[in-house]
Scaffold this motif. Structure first.
Motif, PDB file in Angstrom:
ATOM      1  N   PHE A  50      60.550  -7.835 -80.603  1.00  0.00           N
ATOM      2  CA  PHE A  50      60.634  -8.492 -79.290  1.00  0.00           C
ATOM      3  C   PHE A  50      61.158  -9.915 -79.366  1.00  0.00           C
ATOM      4  O   PHE A  50      61.791 -10.394 -78.435  1.00  0.00           O
ATOM      5  CB  PHE A  50      59.266  -8.480 -78.584  1.00  0.00           C
ATOM      6  N   GLY A  51      60.862 -10.636 -80.440  1.00  0.00           N
ATOM      7  CA  GLY A  51      61.268 -12.039 -80.522  1.00  0.00           C
ATOM      8  C   GLY A  51      60.427 -12.921 -79.617  1.00  0.00           C
ATOM      9  O   GLY A  51      59.529 -12.447 -78.923  1.00  0.00           O
ATOM     10  N   ALA A  52      60.748 -14.240 -79.607  1.00  0.00           N
ATOM     11  CA  ALA A  52      59.981 -15.201 -78.807  1.00  0.00           C
ATOM     12  C   ALA A  52      60.414 -15.133 -77.335  1.00  0.00           C
ATOM     13  O   ALA A  52      61.564 -14.776 -77.067  1.00  0.00           O
ATOM     14  CB  ALA A  52      60.190 -16.599 -79.350  1.00  0.00           C
ATOM     15  N   PRO A  53      59.569 -15.532 -76.366  1.00  0.00           N
ATOM     16  CA  PRO A  53      58.137 -15.819 -76.532  1.00  0.00           C
ATOM     17  C   PRO A  53      57.338 -14.549 -76.849  1.00  0.00           C
ATOM     18  O   PRO A  53      57.622 -13.499 -76.290  1.00  0.00           O
ATOM     19  CB  PRO A  53      57.714 -16.395 -75.184  1.00  0.00           C
ATOM     20  N   TYR A  54      56.356 -14.714 -77.731  1.00  0.00           N
ATOM     21  CA  TYR A  54      55.549 -13.576 -78.184  1.00  0.00           C
ATOM     22  C   TYR A  54      54.359 -13.371 -77.255  1.00  0.00           C
ATOM     23  O   TYR A  54      53.737 -14.341 -76.830  1.00  0.00           O
ATOM     24  CB  TYR A  54      55.044 -13.831 -79.602  1.00  0.00           C
ATOM     25  N   VAL A  55      54.054 -12.110 -76.956  1.00  0.00           N
ATOM     26  CA  VAL A  55      52.891 -11.777 -76.122  1.00  0.00           C
ATOM     27  C   VAL A  55      51.999 -10.851 -76.940  1.00  0.00           C
ATOM     28  O   VAL A  55      52.404  -9.745 -77.300  1.00  0.00           O
ATOM     29  CB  VAL A  55      53.316 -11.081 -74.812  1.00  0.00           C
ATOM     30  N   VAL A  56      50.799 -11.345 -77.267  1.00  0.00           N
ATOM     31  CA  VAL A  56      49.891 -10.637 -78.169  1.00  0.00           C
ATOM     32  C   VAL A  56      48.546 -10.463 -77.471  1.00  0.00           C
ATOM     33  O   VAL A  56      47.927 -11.441 -77.057  1.00  0.00           O
ATOM     34  CB  VAL A  56      49.696 -11.442 -79.478  1.00  0.00           C
ATOM     35  N   LYS A  57      48.115  -9.201 -77.312  1.00  0.00           N
ATOM     36  CA  LYS A  57      46.907  -8.923 -76.525  1.00  0.00           C
ATOM     37  C   LYS A  57      45.890  -8.135 -77.334  1.00  0.00           C
ATOM     38  O   LYS A  57      46.187  -7.036 -77.809  1.00  0.00           O
ATOM     39  CB  LYS A  57      47.273  -8.081 -75.294  1.00  0.00           C
ATOM     40  N   ASP A  58      44.699  -8.690 -77.421  1.00  0.00           N
ATOM     41  CA  ASP A  58      43.575  -7.956 -78.006  1.00  0.00           C
ATOM     42  C   ASP A  58      43.389  -6.675 -77.192  1.00  0.00           C
ATOM     43  O   ASP A  58      43.404  -6.723 -75.968  1.00  0.00           O
ATOM     44  CB  ASP A  58      42.318  -8.845 -77.929  1.00  0.00           C
ATOM     45  N   ASP A  59      43.212  -5.535 -77.867  1.00  0.00           N
ATOM     46  CA  ASP A  59      43.096  -4.264 -77.132  1.00  0.00           C
ATOM     47  C   ASP A  59      41.851  -4.213 -76.255  1.00  0.00           C
ATOM     48  O   ASP A  59      41.849  -3.608 -75.201  1.00  0.00           O
ATOM     49  CB  ASP A  59      43.090  -3.089 -78.117  1.00  0.00           C
ATOM     50  N   GLY A  60      40.765  -4.840 -76.680  1.00  0.00           N
ATOM     51  CA  GLY A  60      39.490  -4.693 -75.962  1.00  0.00           C
ATOM     52  C   GLY A  60      39.241  -5.790 -74.943  1.00  0.00           C
ATOM     53  O   GLY A  60      40.095  -6.643 -74.698  1.00  0.00           O
ATOM     54  N   CYS A 100      42.659  -9.478 -84.386  1.00  0.00           N
ATOM     55  CA  CYS A 100      42.224  -8.391 -83.499  1.00  0.00           C
ATOM     56  C   CYS A 100      42.137  -7.107 -84.317  1.00  0.00           C
ATOM     57  O   CYS A 100      42.925  -6.890 -85.237  1.00  0.00           O
ATOM     58  CB  CYS A 100      43.221  -8.158 -82.370  1.00  0.00           C
ATOM     59  N   GLU A 101      41.207  -6.244 -83.932  1.00  0.00           N
ATOM     60  CA  GLU A 101      41.095  -4.960 -84.628  1.00  0.00           C
ATOM     61  C   GLU A 101      42.307  -4.081 -84.294  1.00  0.00           C
ATOM     62  O   GLU A 101      42.921  -3.491 -85.160  1.00  0.00           O
ATOM     63  CB  GLU A 101      39.826  -4.279 -84.161  1.00  0.00           C
ATOM     64  N   ARG A 102      42.603  -4.023 -83.003  1.00  0.00           N
ATOM     65  CA  ARG A 102      43.746  -3.274 -82.507  1.00  0.00           C
ATOM     66  C   ARG A 102      44.420  -4.195 -81.507  1.00  0.00           C
ATOM     67  O   ARG A 102      43.736  -4.854 -80.722  1.00  0.00           O
ATOM     68  CB  ARG A 102      43.247  -2.017 -81.792  1.00  0.00           C
ATOM     69  N   VAL A 103      45.738  -4.247 -81.555  1.00  0.00           N
ATOM     70  CA  VAL A 103      46.416  -5.253 -80.753  1.00  0.00           C
ATOM     71  C   VAL A 103      47.641  -4.637 -80.074  1.00  0.00           C
ATOM     72  O   VAL A 103      48.280  -3.743 -80.625  1.00  0.00           O
ATOM     73  CB  VAL A 103      46.782  -6.464 -81.659  1.00  0.00           C
ATOM     74  N   VAL A 104      47.891  -5.092 -78.845  1.00  0.00           N
ATOM     75  CA  VAL A 104      49.096  -4.673 -78.130  1.00  0.00           C
ATOM     76  C   VAL A 104      50.072  -5.843 -78.160  1.00  0.00           C
ATOM     77  O   VAL A 104      49.722  -6.957 -77.770  1.00  0.00           O
ATOM     78  CB  VAL A 104      48.766  -4.270 -76.673  1.00  0.00           C
ATOM     79  N   ILE A 105      51.262  -5.590 -78.685  1.00  0.00           N
ATOM     80  CA  ILE A 105      52.312  -6.621 -78.713  1.00  0.00           C
ATOM     81  C   ILE A 105      53.404  -6.162 -77.766  1.00  0.00           C
ATOM     82  O   ILE A 105      53.821  -5.000 -77.817  1.00  0.00           O
ATOM     83  CB  ILE A 105      52.837  -6.817 -80.151  1.00  0.00           C
ATOM     84  N   GLU A 106      53.797  -7.043 -76.864  1.00  0.00           N
ATOM     85  CA  GLU A 106      54.717  -6.575 -75.828  1.00  0.00           C
ATOM     86  C   GLU A 106      55.790  -7.572 -75.461  1.00  0.00           C
ATOM     87  O   GLU A 106      55.735  -8.743 -75.829  1.00  0.00           O
ATOM     88  CB  GLU A 106      53.939  -6.124 -74.591  1.00  0.00           C
ATOM     89  N   GLU A 107      56.736  -7.064 -74.728  1.00  0.00           N
ATOM     90  CA  GLU A 107      57.866  -7.815 -74.216  1.00  0.00           C
ATOM     91  C   GLU A 107      57.367  -8.909 -73.267  1.00  0.00           C
ATOM     92  O   GLU A 107      56.435  -8.691 -72.499  1.00  0.00           O
ATOM     93  CB  GLU A 107      58.716  -6.766 -73.480  1.00  0.00           C
ATOM     94  N   PHE A 108      57.994 -10.085 -73.311  1.00  0.00           N
ATOM     95  CA  PHE A 108      57.647 -11.182 -72.407  1.00  0.00           C
ATOM     96  C   PHE A 108      58.228 -10.903 -71.029  1.00  0.00           C
ATOM     97  O   PHE A 108      59.400 -10.564 -70.889  1.00  0.00           O
ATOM     98  CB  PHE A 108      58.216 -12.498 -72.952  1.00  0.00           C
ATOM     99  N   LEU A 109      57.381 -11.042 -69.996  1.00  0.00           N
ATOM    100  CA  LEU A 109      57.831 -10.835 -68.620  1.00  0.00           C
ATOM    101  C   LEU A 109      57.991 -12.186 -67.945  1.00  0.00           C
ATOM    102  O   LEU A 109      57.062 -12.980 -67.910  1.00  0.00           O
ATOM    103  CB  LEU A 109      56.821  -9.994 -67.840  1.00  0.00           C
ATOM    104  N   ASP A 110      59.168 -12.385 -67.382  1.00  0.00           N
ATOM    105  CA  ASP A 110      59.498 -13.638 -66.730  1.00  0.00           C
ATOM    106  C   ASP A 110      59.253 -13.479 -65.240  1.00  0.00           C
ATOM    107  O   ASP A 110      59.406 -12.387 -64.728  1.00  0.00           O
ATOM    108  CB  ASP A 110      60.999 -13.877 -66.980  1.00  0.00           C
ATOM    109  N   GLY A 111      58.932 -14.555 -64.555  1.00  0.00           N
ATOM    110  CA  GLY A 111      58.839 -14.491 -63.091  1.00  0.00           C
ATOM    111  C   GLY A 111      57.433 -14.740 -62.606  1.00  0.00           C
ATOM    112  O   GLY A 111      56.484 -14.673 -63.369  1.00  0.00           O
ATOM    113  N   PRO A 112      57.297 -15.037 -61.283  1.00  0.00           N
ATOM    114  CA  PRO A 112      55.983 -15.368 -60.745  1.00  0.00           C
ATOM    115  C   PRO A 112      55.014 -14.197 -60.843  1.00  0.00           C
ATOM    116  O   PRO A 112      55.417 -13.042 -60.807  1.00  0.00           O
ATOM    117  CB  PRO A 112      56.262 -15.721 -59.280  1.00  0.00           C
TER     118      PRO A 112
END
Ligand code: AMP
Ligand code: GLY
Length: 416
Positions: free
Chosen positions: A136-146, A169-181
């Motif tokens: 995905f590259g920067a900006p990085y979005v990293v979310k704890d699964d729980g 995190c035990e399990r992590v969701v890494i995702e695309e950065f979403l731009d916009g309000p």
């Protein structure tokens, strides 16, 4: 109808305030509640995480409706325990609350229902984390699964910070950065019929100008003058109804409050996250604008009879809420400080502005801070500028040593 609300934050205070104004509500209880809720509901002590205890209390009180406010009891199955005791309950089952309890589960439901969201990878190893961050590259979005009380998400340009959070995190969701309000749209559903509420915008960062760390939310406003008037219809069709239909198809129907956190990107609306309960502080402004008495709507969701209700009615008023937080929030907050100015607001600013308590506790005649987000000041007005002026006038009356609040809630939307 006797109603029991479970929880004790500003969201539950907003719910209790609306329910206390509903002529169909003959008795209102809140467990465990807080110092402010005590003014509109009778408080009962309970461990909100203990389904059997909540069901027992509801039976003792003869409650005709139980409303479970926070996510942790929902994810723990508290609504199931009440439902099994034969009492109508507003709030999803443990299985359906996984929509909030697990980000990976939410992604799976969205993929099956073709709901637009950020592309993502679910990772459990360092290799998976590194390849997802690189993809995905920067900006990085990293979310704890729980569940992480609004603090499990890191958005950063710094790959090392992203990596460190992911590895923790035990399990992590890494995702695309979403731009916009961002927009929060809530819907009340019985598992089949979906009634959208009015959209609101939350301010997640601690400091003015969207600087500083992510928080549970520092303020909100509604309506959104800048949003496309077709937004609610579009989100109903592309997000809310398909998600509710997919959970029903899986045999785990979702009844209660479905909260869609959305990004309005240049490529269209995308879901950032789902929550399985009313959001705080958006609930404060959304309920301030709801004209339809609340209890009947929540009961319709609990009983599966929402399709028989007339459409929701809304006030033309705008609403703004400003959160006052303790010193050091969202870090470990300082608590136990006296809060002054509450009586002045009740005397000078009501009914246009009022205080909803979050982390407070009564100590003799004094009200003390008892959490990170201490209270929120909510105000209504003919437009956002007026609601905002009234909210900040009341905020200025609050004296709480070391407290902090944002000064720019709804400023841009109000055109000031
Ligand atoms: P959440 O706990 O999922 O609401 O995330 C907290 C905040 O992180 C959101 O309100 C957004 O401001 C930000 N965020 C989460 N996911 C994304 C994303 N994919 N792109 C950009 N910002 C995000
Ligand atoms: N306002 C954000 C939340 O309730 O999760």
């Amino acid at each position: 109808m006797k109603v029991l609300v479970i929880g004790g934050g500003a969201r539950e205070h907003a719910l209790c305030r609306s329910l206390s104004l509903d002529p169909d509500v003959t008795a209102l209880y809140c467990a465990p509640g807080n110092a402010g809720i005590a003014e509109v509901a009778e408080l009962r002590p309970v461990d909100a995480m203990d389904g059997a205890a909540v069901a027992r209390l509801a039976t003792e009180l003869g409650a005709g409706l139980v409303v479970v406010g926070p996510e942790a009891p929902l994810v723990a199955g508290v609504a199931d325990a009440v439902r099994e005791a034969g009492i109508p309950v507003f709030g999803p089952s443990r299985e359906a609350a996984e929509l909030e309890g697990s980000k990976a589960f939410a992604k799976d439901v969205m993929a099956a229902a073709e709901v637009p969201t950020a592309r993502s990878y679910v990772c459990t190893t360092a290799e998976e984390i590194d390849s997802a961050l690189a993809a995905f590259g920067a900006p990085y979005v990293v979310k704890d699964d729980g569940l992480a009380a609004g603090k499990g998400v890191v958005v950063t340009e710094d790959v090392e910070e992203a990596r460190a959070h992911a590895l923790a995190c035990e399990r992590v969701v890494i995702e695309e950065f979403l731009d916009g309000p961002e927009v929060s749209l809530f819907a009340i559903t019985d598992g089949t019929t979906v009634l959208p509420l009015q959209p609101a915008q939350d301010f997640k960062r601690a400091l003015d100008g969207d600087q500083g760390p992510n928080t549970g939310g520092m303020g909100a406003y509604s309506p959104l003058p800048w949003a496309d008037p077709k937004l609610v219809d579009e989100v109903m069709e592309s997000v809310l109804q398909p998600t509710v239909d997919e959970l029903r198809r899986r045999g785990t129907p979702f009844s209660g409050l479905l909260y869609a956190g959305l990004a309005i990107t240049s490529r269209g609306v995308r879901v950032i996250e789902f929550n399985a309960r009313f959001g705080d502080p958006e609930t404060q402004v959304v309920l301030a604008r709801l004209r339809t008495p609340l209890a009947g709507v929540l009961l319709g969701a609990a009983n599966g009879t929402l399709d028989a209700l007339p459409p929701l009615a809304w006030r033309d008023d705008a609403a703004v809420t400003v959160v006052i937080a303790s010193h050091n929030y969202p870090g470990t907050p300082r608590t136990g400080d006296p809060i002054e100015g509450l009586a002045e607001i009740a005397a000078e600013d009501a009914p246009y502005a009022y205080v909803l308590h979050a982390g407070t506790k009564q100590d003799g005649d004094a009200v003390l801070s008892a959490g990170g987000r201490v209270l929120s000041v909510t105000a209504t007005g003919a437009d956002l500028a007026e609601a905002r002026t009234r909210a900040y006038r009341a905020v200025e009356r609050i004296r709480l040593d070391g407290s902090q609040h944002r000064t720019d809630i709804a400023a841009k939307a109000a055109g000031v």
